[in-house]
Design a protein around this motif. Structure first.
Motif, PDB file in Angstrom:
ATOM      1  N   UNK A  66      -4.832   6.081   2.472  1.00  0.00           N
ATOM      2  CA  UNK A  66      -5.482   5.828   1.185  1.00  0.00           C
ATOM      3  C   UNK A  66      -5.976   4.390   1.097  1.00  0.00           C
ATOM      4  N   UNK A  67      -5.146   3.448   1.539  1.00  0.00           N
ATOM      5  CA  UNK A  67      -5.484   2.035   1.425  1.00  0.00           C
ATOM      6  C   UNK A  67      -6.436   1.547   2.526  1.00  0.00           C
ATOM      7  N   UNK A  68      -6.341   2.150   3.703  1.00  0.00           N
ATOM      8  CA  UNK A  68      -7.120   1.684   4.847  1.00  0.00           C
ATOM      9  C   UNK A  68      -7.796   2.876   5.523  1.00  0.00           C
ATOM     10  N   UNK A  69      -8.717   3.547   4.813  1.00  0.00           N
ATOM     11  CA  UNK A  69      -9.362   4.713   5.410  1.00  0.00           C
ATOM     12  C   UNK A  69     -10.265   4.298   6.570  1.00  0.00           C
ATOM     13  N   UNK A  70     -10.441   5.225   7.503  1.00  0.00           N
ATOM     14  CA  UNK A  70     -11.357   4.979   8.605  1.00  0.00           C
ATOM     15  C   UNK A  70     -12.783   5.200   8.123  1.00  0.00           C
ATOM     16  N   UNK A 129       0.829  -1.210   0.000  1.00  0.00           N
ATOM     17  CA  UNK A 129       0.000   0.000   0.000  1.00  0.00           C
ATOM     18  C   UNK A 129       0.861   1.256   0.000  1.00  0.00           C
ATOM     19  N   UNK A 130       1.904   1.255   0.806  1.00  0.00           N
ATOM     20  CA  UNK A 130       2.781   2.426   0.887  1.00  0.00           C
ATOM     21  C   UNK A 130       3.550   2.605  -0.414  1.00  0.00           C
ATOM     22  N   UNK A 131       4.099   1.548  -0.952  1.00  0.00           N
ATOM     23  CA  UNK A 131       4.843   1.639  -2.214  1.00  0.00           C
ATOM     24  C   UNK A 131       3.946   2.145  -3.336  1.00  0.00           C
ATOM     25  N   UNK A 132       2.748   1.613  -3.422  1.00  0.00           N
ATOM     26  CA  UNK A 132       1.803   2.031  -4.460  1.00  0.00           C
ATOM     27  C   UNK A 132       1.513   3.528  -4.328  1.00  0.00           C
ATOM     28  N   UNK A 133       1.301   3.987  -3.111  1.00  0.00           N
ATOM     29  CA  UNK A 133       0.986   5.391  -2.895  1.00  0.00           C
ATOM     30  C   UNK A 133       2.157   6.291  -3.311  1.00  0.00           C
ATOM     31  N   UNK A 134       3.366   5.915  -2.956  1.00  0.00           N
ATOM     32  CA  UNK A 134       4.543   6.718  -3.310  1.00  0.00           C
ATOM     33  C   UNK A 134       4.700   6.792  -4.825  1.00  0.00           C
ATOM     34  N   UNK A 135       4.497   5.662  -5.506  1.00  0.00           N
ATOM     35  CA  UNK A 135       4.632   5.633  -6.966  1.00  0.00           C
ATOM     36  C   UNK A 135       3.538   6.469  -7.630  1.00  0.00           C
ATOM     37  N   UNK A 136       2.314   6.370  -7.132  1.00  0.00           N
ATOM     38  CA  UNK A 136       1.186   7.084  -7.735  1.00  0.00           C
ATOM     39  C   UNK A 136       1.157   8.572  -7.375  1.00  0.00           C
ATOM     40  N   UNK A 137       1.903   8.963  -6.353  1.00  0.00           N
ATOM     41  CA  UNK A 137       1.913  10.349  -5.889  1.00  0.00           C
ATOM     42  C   UNK A 137       3.356  10.829  -5.750  1.00  0.00           C
ATOM     43  N   UNK A 161       8.945  13.785   0.878  1.00  0.00           N
ATOM     44  CA  UNK A 161       8.441  13.878   2.252  1.00  0.00           C
ATOM     45  C   UNK A 161       9.209  12.922   3.147  1.00  0.00           C
ATOM     46  N   UNK A 162       9.140  13.162   4.448  1.00  0.00           N
ATOM     47  CA  UNK A 162       9.649  12.213   5.417  1.00  0.00           C
ATOM     48  C   UNK A 162       8.912  10.895   5.207  1.00  0.00           C
ATOM     49  N   UNK A 163       9.619   9.783   5.323  1.00  0.00           N
ATOM     50  CA  UNK A 163       9.012   8.473   5.058  1.00  0.00           C
ATOM     51  C   UNK A 163       7.794   8.209   5.941  1.00  0.00           C
ATOM     52  N   UNK A 164       7.822   8.646   7.194  1.00  0.00           N
ATOM     53  CA  UNK A 164       6.674   8.379   8.069  1.00  0.00           C
ATOM     54  C   UNK A 164       5.426   9.122   7.587  1.00  0.00           C
ATOM     55  N   UNK A 165       5.606  10.284   6.978  1.00  0.00           N
ATOM     56  CA  UNK A 165       4.470  11.007   6.407  1.00  0.00           C
ATOM     57  C   UNK A 165       3.928  10.257   5.197  1.00  0.00           C
ATOM     58  N   UNK A 166       4.828   9.801   4.330  1.00  0.00           N
ATOM     59  CA  UNK A 166       4.402   9.020   3.163  1.00  0.00           C
ATOM     60  C   UNK A 166       3.693   7.745   3.599  1.00  0.00           C
ATOM     61  N   UNK A 167       4.176   7.129   4.664  1.00  0.00           N
ATOM     62  CA  UNK A 167       3.543   5.909   5.186  1.00  0.00           C
ATOM     63  C   UNK A 167       2.140   6.220   5.674  1.00  0.00           C
ATOM     64  N   UNK A 168       1.988   7.272   6.464  1.00  0.00           N
ATOM     65  CA  UNK A 168       0.662   7.646   6.974  1.00  0.00           C
ATOM     66  C   UNK A 168      -0.315   7.929   5.849  1.00  0.00           C
ATOM     67  N   UNK A 169       0.138   8.672   4.844  1.00  0.00           N
ATOM     68  CA  UNK A 169      -0.731   8.996   3.710  1.00  0.00           C
ATOM     69  C   UNK A 169      -1.083   7.745   2.907  1.00  0.00           C
ATOM     70  N   UNK A 170      -0.102   6.889   2.681  1.00  0.00           N
ATOM     71  CA  UNK A 170      -0.339   5.659   1.922  1.00  0.00           C
ATOM     72  C   UNK A 170      -1.296   4.713   2.627  1.00  0.00           C
ATOM     73  N   UNK A 171      -1.108   4.566   3.929  1.00  0.00           N
ATOM     74  CA  UNK A 171      -2.008   3.686   4.680  1.00  0.00           C
ATOM     75  C   UNK A 171      -3.396   4.303   4.786  1.00  0.00           C
TER      76      UNK A 171
END
Length: 119
Positions: free
Chosen positions: A110-114, A84-92, A98-108
């Motif tokens: 997108x993939x696992x919204x509340x 999910x994180x890799x896909x988000x980084x590639x698509x965006x 960005x700091x990796x933890x920010x990219x991780x939060x955004x990617x997750x």
């Protein structure tokens, strides 16, 4: 003299440590060796845990809350997080710096919204 070198080394180590960027994390995650893939997955899981614990400290994680980036299902597998994180980084590509933890939060997020309370 040895004490001075040891003290200087100890002080220099924290200054040379830097957080990963989104592109650096993605580069690590695209490597095929076991150590790199394990490090990638562990980094993502650690960042996800850190974000979760921070949210818990400021107001809880049961149900969607203000500032909650993602809601992981209990059955989620580590490779699903990595993918999910890799896909988000590639698509965006704008998040690659960005700091990796920010990219991780955004990617997750997108993939696992509340889901909202009314869902």
């Amino acid at each position: 003299m040895l004490r001075v070198l040891i003290c200087a080394s100890a002080l220099a180590v924290p200054l040379s440590a830097a957080a990963l960027t989104g592109v650096e994390l993605n580069q690590l995650c695209t490597k095929t060796d076991v150590a790199s893939r394990s490090t990638c997955t562990a980094y993502i899981q650690g960042a996800a845990d850190g974000v979760f614990n921070t949210i818990d400290a400021i107001g809880g994680t049961t149900g969607p809350r203000v500032g909650q980036y993602f809601c992981l299902p209990a059955s989620v597998r580590p490779q699903q997080l990595r993918d999910a994180v890799r896909r988000y980084i590639v698509e965006n590509p704008q998040v690659s710096g960005y700091n990796a933890s920010t990219a991780i939060s955004l990617g997750l997020g997108k993939a696992f919204p509340c889901k909202s309370v009314s869902d």
